[in-house]
Structure formats: C-alpha cells, structure tokens
Design an enzyme around this catalytic site. Structure first.
Site, PDB file in Angstrom:
ATOM      1  CD  GLN A   1      -6.014  -3.840   2.858  1.00  0.00           C
ATOM      2  OE1 GLN A   1      -5.919  -4.234   1.394  1.00  0.00           O
ATOM      3  NE2 GLN A   1      -5.221  -3.806   3.610  1.00  0.00           N
TER       4      GLN A   1
ATOM      5  CG  HIS B   1       6.792  -2.370   2.377  1.00  0.00           C
ATOM      6  ND1 HIS B   1       6.555  -1.041   3.025  1.00  0.00           N
ATOM      7  CD2 HIS B   1       5.708  -2.915   2.145  1.00  0.00           C
ATOM      8  CE1 HIS B   1       5.555  -1.261   3.288  1.00  0.00           C
ATOM      9  NE2 HIS B   1       4.616  -2.118   3.149  1.00  0.00           N
TER      10      HIS B   1
ATOM     11  NE  ARG C   1      -2.923   1.535   9.792  1.00  0.00           N
ATOM     12  CZ  ARG C   1      -3.229   0.464   8.999  1.00  0.00           C
ATOM     13  NH1 ARG C   1      -2.596  -0.670   9.069  1.00  0.00           N
ATOM     14  NH2 ARG C   1      -4.470   0.663   8.279  1.00  0.00           N
TER      15      ARG C   1
ATOM     16  CD  GLU D   1      15.716  -1.793   4.666  1.00  0.00           C
ATOM     17  OE1 GLU D   1      16.111  -2.828   4.227  1.00  0.00           O
ATOM     18  OE2 GLU D   1      15.750  -0.793   4.369  1.00  0.00           O
TER      19      GLU D   1
ATOM     20  N   GLY E   1       4.950 -10.187   4.230  1.00  0.00           N
ATOM     21  CA  GLY E   1       5.683  -9.960   5.438  1.00  0.00           C
ATOM     22  C   GLY E   1       4.881 -10.728   6.491  1.00  0.00           C
ATOM     23  CD  GLN E   2       5.137 -14.530  10.289  1.00  0.00           C
ATOM     24  OE1 GLN E   2       4.887 -15.197   9.337  1.00  0.00           O
ATOM     25  NE2 GLN E   2       4.467 -15.015  11.600  1.00  0.00           N
TER      26      GLN E   2
ATOM     27  CG  MET F   1      -1.869  -1.216   1.228  1.00  0.00           C
ATOM     28  SD  MET F   1      -3.535  -0.859   1.966  1.00  0.00           S
ATOM     29  CE  MET F   1      -2.746  -0.660   3.695  1.00  0.00           C
ATOM     30  N   GLY F   2       2.321   0.862  -0.313  1.00  0.00           N
ATOM     31  CA  GLY F   2       2.941   2.268  -0.510  1.00  0.00           C
ATOM     32  C   GLY F   2       3.497   2.578   0.882  1.00  0.00           C
TER      33      GLY F   2
ATOM     34  CG  LEU G   1       7.442   1.419  -0.785  1.00  0.00           C
ATOM     35  CD1 LEU G   1       8.249   0.935  -2.083  1.00  0.00           C
ATOM     36  CD2 LEU G   1       6.435   0.088  -0.758  1.00  0.00           C
TER      37      LEU G   1
HETATM   38  O1  PAF Z   1      -0.176  -5.961   3.421  1.00  0.00           O
HETATM   39  C1  PAF Z   1      -0.650  -4.989   2.860  1.00  0.00           C
HETATM   40  O2  PAF Z   1       0.049  -3.806   2.497  1.00  0.00           O
HETATM   41  C2  PAF Z   1      -1.885  -4.970   2.071  1.00  0.00           C
HETATM   42  O3  PAF Z   1      -2.947  -5.435   2.878  1.00  0.00           O
HETATM   43  C3  PAF Z   1      -1.935  -5.582   0.756  1.00  0.00           C
HETATM   44  C4  PAF Z   1      -1.536  -6.961   0.831  1.00  0.00           C
HETATM   45  C5  PAF Z   1      -0.944  -4.768  -0.124  1.00  0.00           C
HETATM   46  C6  PAF Z   1      -3.360  -5.595   0.010  1.00  0.00           C
HETATM   47  O4  PAF Z   1      -3.900  -4.216   0.048  1.00  0.00           O
END
Ligand code: PAF
Length: 283
Positions: free
Chosen positions: A61, A37, A187, A35, A147-148, A30-31, A33
């Site tokens: 979501q 990502h 966040r 480390e 990611g975990q 979701m951008g 970004l």
């Molecule tokens: O983990 C996220 O950033 C989001 O839930 C995803 C997998 C990109 C879906 O919008």
C-alpha cells in the site's frame, strides 16, 4: 495474550474458538499504536469474546517514493499497549508470510479508489483491500473495526465486503484527536516542533467549514477557498486536496445539502497528513 506469526497457526486457533461459539473482533493496524488504535481495541474487547489485533506494515500500500522503510515500528511497545487495551491475540506476520514467493492475487475496488487520496497514491487502495481481504480470511472476524480518520479506506473496505460477500460487519469509529485538535496518526511523529504547532490548522479549517455550512453557505467552491486560505496562512503547508463529497459514494458535490464528507490531505513540511469531518444533513 498470545502472539501468532503465521497464517496457519492463528487460523487453526481461531477455527477452534469459533467452533466453540466465540465471537471474534478484529482491529487491523500497521502498528506504532496510538490512542486512535487503542480506542478500537477497547471496543473490540468490549463487544466480542476474543479480540485480535494485527500488526503488519503492508508494503503493497506504499508507493515507491513513500515512507515504507521509515514507517515507525516498535513491536514491544505495541504488544504492551495492545494487552493493556484488552487484546487477546496479536497477529504479527513477516512480509514473506503475507506475500510469499510467487504471490499474484490482488483485490481491486473500482472508481472510489481513484479520487481523494487515491488520486495521488495510485495503487494504494489495491494494497489496502488486498491485505485486508487476506487478514479477514486469516482471522475470520465477526466484526472488524476501522478509524474514521481514513474515511476513504473505510468506504473502500465496506464496498469490498459488500461486493464479494464477506461475512464480516465493519464498524467505523470516531477520530481521536490530541488536545489541540490534531487527528492522531502514527505519522505525527515525523513532525518537527514548529510543524506540530501549525498542524492543528487542518482541524481548524474543517471546523470553519462546518461553521460556514451551519451559517447557510452551500457553495462548495466558496467553502474550499476559505479553508485553503487559513491552511495557507501557515507557511509550511502544501494542500494536496480539499474535497467535499457524498459521504457514501465519495462523489464530488457542488452544493452541501445532505450528509457530506469534507476531507483533506496536506503536506506539513515533508509529512503528509489527512483529516476529515462529516456534516450531517447539510448542517
Ligand atoms: O489503516 C491502516 O493502518 C492500514 O491501512 C490497514 C487497514 C491496517 C491495512 O494495512
């Protein structure tokens, strides 16, 4: 690095590359970004001919009272970081491209979406699985990287892929943490200076759980209550859940005997943070 904004253009481009035998690694994001990502993008770059990153803040979501509008966005920064990490393509669609007028189809994974984060975020995982299914159909990846940190999301995506026979391998990569132990998250930028100092207590509580289990404590209630105590010692924390579950089916367990996922969600001031660890074989 190429940037695509429509489903058709990226689908056509990837179709051509796949015809020529290229493998596709995909990192949905979701951008904004961080480390965490970037570690996924580097891995996708290393293991595939073409690495694709999607940047899309997915409205379906987020609940009506959640942070969809204020979720951090900075495409130029993300573009630069993705390129440095080795991305070949970015998919950066507008909301109307993903959910055009008259959009009606949702993917709903049952049971495992009603617990943990799903209990307080109804509809969240339907939004996640729907957008991920759409992104998979668009990008046609051979491997997708998650990611975990979003442990439940990874379990839900794996279930969806298995259940509806999607031809993609899911790889779940370790949580990346700041030096003080705080799990990286877009966040984290909402945290005040004081909350930033307090927030590492979440990881401290998870490490405490690991120490207790190593010392032979198996009773989940006792582990949870000791974790809550240290989290509550910081004034600004409101625990949403601390759960100890089977790491594969997310079912609550009473005693820790085999692989377990210890997961939590805590409101630090106004910011909801999640974290988790996996305890191997009960130790
Ligand atoms: O983990 C996220 O950033 C989001 O839930 C995803 C997998 C990109 C879906 O919008």
């Amino acid at each position: 690095m190429k940037v695509f904004k429509t489903v058709k253009t990226i689908q056509d481009y990837i179709k051509l590359k796949k015809c020529r035998g290229s493998s596709i690694g995909f990192v949905p994001t979701m951008g904004y970004l961080h480390e965490g990502h970037l570690s996924l993008i580097r891995r996708a770059h290393k293991e595939n001919d073409i690495s694709v990153v999607s940047i899309f803040v997915n409205p379906t979501q987020f609940g009506p009272k959640e942070d969809y509008k204020k979720y951090p966005r900075d495409f130029k920064r993300d573009e630069k970081l993705s390129k440095q990490a080795g991305a070949d393509l970015i998919f950066y669609p507008k909301v109307r491209e993903i959910y055009p007028e008259g959009y009606r189809t949702y993917v709903d994974v049952k049971d495992i979406t009603g617990t943990l984060c799903g209990a307080s975020r109804p509809g969240h995982f339907t939004g996640v699985s729907t957008v991920v299914a759409k992104l998979f159909n668009t990008v046609q990846p051979d491997v997708a990287y998650f990611g975990q940190k979003d442990a439940q999301q990874a379990v839900v995506i794996k279930q969806m892929v298995r259940d509806i026979n999607m031809d993609v391998k899911i790889k779940v990569m370790p949580i990346v943490r700041e030096a003080n132990g705080l799990a990286m998250s877009s966040r984290n930028r909402y945290l005040s200076a004081k909350e930033r100092i307090d927030a590492p207590v979440l990881y401290e509580s998870l490490k405490l759980a690991r120490r207790l289990i190593k010392a032979g404590v198996q009773d989940v209630r006792s582990i949870r209550s000791q974790m809550s105590r240290i989290i509550r010692s910081k004034g600004s924390m409101r625990i949403e859940y601390i759960s100890i579950v089977d790491k594969d089916n997310l079912k609550e367990i009473k005693r820790v005997k085999k692989d377990a996922l210890i997961a939590l969600a805590v409101k630090v001031g106004k910011t909801r943070l999640i974290d988790n660890i996996v305890i191997k074989g009960g130790i």
